[in-house]
Design an enzyme around this catalytic site. Sequence first.
Site, mmCIF file in Angstrom:
data_model
loop_
_atom_site.group_PDB
_atom_site.id
_atom_site.type_symbol
_atom_site.label_atom_id
_atom_site.label_comp_id
_atom_site.label_asym_id
_atom_site.label_seq_id
_atom_site.Cartn_x
_atom_site.Cartn_y
_atom_site.Cartn_z
ATOM 1 C CE1 TYR A 37 -3.999 1.779 -0.162
ATOM 2 C CE2 TYR A 37 -3.439 2.691 1.997
ATOM 3 C CZ TYR A 37 -4.241 2.682 0.871
ATOM 4 O OH TYR A 37 -5.279 3.560 0.764
ATOM 5 C CE LYS A 92 -20.694 -19.824 -15.368
ATOM 6 N NZ LYS A 92 -21.590 -20.661 -16.166
ATOM 7 C CD GLU A 134 -23.945 -18.132 -15.543
ATOM 8 O OE1 GLU A 134 -24.313 -19.313 -15.458
ATOM 9 O OE2 GLU A 134 -23.009 -17.755 -16.278
ATOM 10 C CG ASP A 135 -28.378 -17.820 -14.238
ATOM 11 O OD1 ASP A 135 -28.190 -18.553 -15.218
ATOM 12 O OD2 ASP A 135 -28.189 -18.190 -13.070
ATOM 13 C CG ASP A 160 -27.116 -18.681 -18.839
ATOM 14 O OD1 ASP A 160 -26.731 -19.673 -18.211
ATOM 15 O OD2 ASP A 160 -27.335 -17.582 -18.304
ATOM 16 C CB ALA A 193 -37.236 -20.721 -30.118
ATOM 17 N N GLY A 194 -35.129 -20.317 -27.122
ATOM 18 C CA GLY A 194 -34.597 -19.291 -26.235
ATOM 19 C C GLY A 194 -33.154 -18.970 -26.551
ATOM 20 C CG ASN A 287 -30.071 -30.035 -16.905
ATOM 21 O OD1 ASN A 287 -30.078 -31.253 -16.742
ATOM 22 N ND2 ASN A 287 -29.020 -29.383 -17.363
ATOM 23 C CG ASN A 320 -23.005 -24.757 -20.175
ATOM 24 O OD1 ASN A 320 -23.328 -25.699 -20.904
ATOM 25 N ND2 ASN A 320 -23.621 -23.590 -20.216
#
Length: 752
Positions: A37, A92, A134-135, A160, A193-194, A287, A320
């Site tokens: 520091y 994650k 994510e998500d 995703d 179709a996402g 899932n 994944n």
Amino acid sequence: MGLDDDAREYHRREPPGKIEISTTKPTNTQRDLSLAYSPGVAAPCMDIHEDENRAYEYTAKGNLVGVVSNGTAVLGLGDIGAQASKPVMEGKGVLFKRFADIDVFDIELDQTEVDAFCNSVRAMEPTFGGINLEDISAPECFEIEQRLRTEMDIPVFHDDQHGTAIISGAGLINAADILEKDISEMNITFSGAGGSAIATAKFYLELGAKRENITMCDSTGIITETRVEEEGLPEYKEQFAQDISNGDLADAMAGADMFVGLSVGGIVSKEMVASMAEDPIVFAMANPDPEITYEDAREARDDTVIMATGRSDYPNQVNNVLGFPFLFRGALDVRATDITENMKRAAAEALADLARQDVPDAVVKAYGDQPLQYGPEYIIPKPVDPRVLFQVAPTVAEAAMDEGVSRTEIDTDAYAERLEARLGKSREMMRVVLNKAKNNRQRVALAEGNDEKMVRAAAQIEEQGIAKPVLLGNRSEIEQTTTRLGLDFHPDIIDPRADKTEKYADRLYELRQRKGITRSEADELVRRDTNYLGSAMVEQGDADALLTGLTHHYPSALRPPLEVIGTAADAEYAAGVYMLTFKNRVVFIADATVNQNPSEEVLAEITKHTATLARRFNIEPRAALLSYSNFGSVENEGTAKPRDAAATLRADPEVDFDVDGEMQADTAVVEEILTDTYEFSELDEAANVLVFPNLEAGNIAYKLLQRLGGAEAIGPMLVGMNKPVHVMQRGDEVKDIVNLAGVAAVDAQNQE
């Protein structure tokens, strides 16, 4: 307690959560703190002010990823909000660290509006080397990722969308290979179709699929141009609309070569699978429950069905974690500005290639010893396979450099070795030896050549260029094993029952005729026991080294080499040495396998042999002869042996390494005890060669350090022999055989 209660307890246990921050530099003294520091930190700050790229040199930016979410599409939980998503984002981070040694800050943003979310993430660019989104729900996730990729100068990746695309893409490459199907001619039906389905369909185009051959279904049915016009479907769906009649999923699957499920469980029947083309590919990845179970899909057909799901209890799990840690590892290490389609494709192709290679024993054991061999039930590597790191990340890094999105250039071969070292100090140390072995390949005889592990090891030794393996055993059995394992390998085989072995029998008789062996017995020993055959081959110079012991007790495996090859001219005794590696330390343990109660002369000889071995690993030896006494604090016959052995070594003009004793184990390995309490010691640093007073102590110590101390063990390595011989422990894994072959090859090089 049930799973939910176990999970709650797991997360709330002190300290709460799953991650923490730790320091990577010393902070013990005032000077340490002044460097960390104020005032010392000013110098790197000003350097970065002049050149922002130096942040990668002075800070953790180059190994730090932000995992960012707003909690609008969490796992199977849906829109639960930013705060509730935090356990997932911490998780994650755990995966990033566990599989690729990447540090993570999880960022949960209470922002559902695209502009606000993008502005928040973009403002954090100075902190991170990359961003993992994510998500986040569709369609916002498409716009968010595209905007941030455009506006930020670091990699931005929505796992995703692209994680499933990459892993299933690897599976597609191999499934098409096994079934001899051309991806460009395959008719592929999507259920869903996402974001994940759209990204996966786009990625399959990169792998060679044709847009006109992709039929996509949402919850209403097939996405057609008619529906686009009548229902005003969003643009992300419109890009896969087909000029065909409206229909449902069953209509879309009829005649299809491949089904890709990224929707909901249980919506595909046996009849729908039965309607598909010959030898279909079924990737049911919903899932926790797939669109159709593995059992139902297989029962629906009499021909080959290659099935993949998102579950670990079925073959071919699309997970994944095989993708994002290694994709970011490669991107970070070349300081990439983006993660491109070519980088993603490189990752998929590297995963596909890895699945075609022999699987390490540790991975097989992790999955209940079930067979893992390239074929319909093994098209994707397992997540725990350690090779994913140093096979995928370099491929990604190379793709980034080729495409011009890297800030720095690296040597990918050297980089792969650095990555391997991240998996443990033992890999780093073995790489030193294996690289030496490759410089001048030696002929290494593998005594138990009929054993499947020996065949697999021989294939790897040959493929990696470590040595020239010679399998000793039944030629027909070995060739059948090679074929069954699908190894592209034509081994050098000596079959003692079919090949000429008279000269080895003659030599064995010559050596042992005054030890009670007749000529006919010598002939029978050479033909029946490959330990005698291999020993005679090495003694006669027809092989440079011998490995044995995989299926024998250690003493019975060691006896033939001792009888035929014997100890070196300057040695009276052989000894077994283990190299134990810790996170930041390497020690050699001797003797752990051979001499039960060595004299002071034997201890001195063992020390010299072990020091020589340490230097083969580029380790400068510092030897300590151990006891329960420190430098004469206890006087008896037992403490005198190591003390006298140390004195003998110090007086030997040929000994050119530091050695001292007798001393206790903690004195030997704790530098402060040596320098503060025993400043007179010949060792001014902690010892790395530990010589134990007897076999019991050495064997107990190495096993305790391995099991309780977290050490990785390599060995036993046999020292003191006239020619290179190594006797393995029964049940050793293929990697152990390969490692010892490398050690044996370097031994042989040194003898040359």
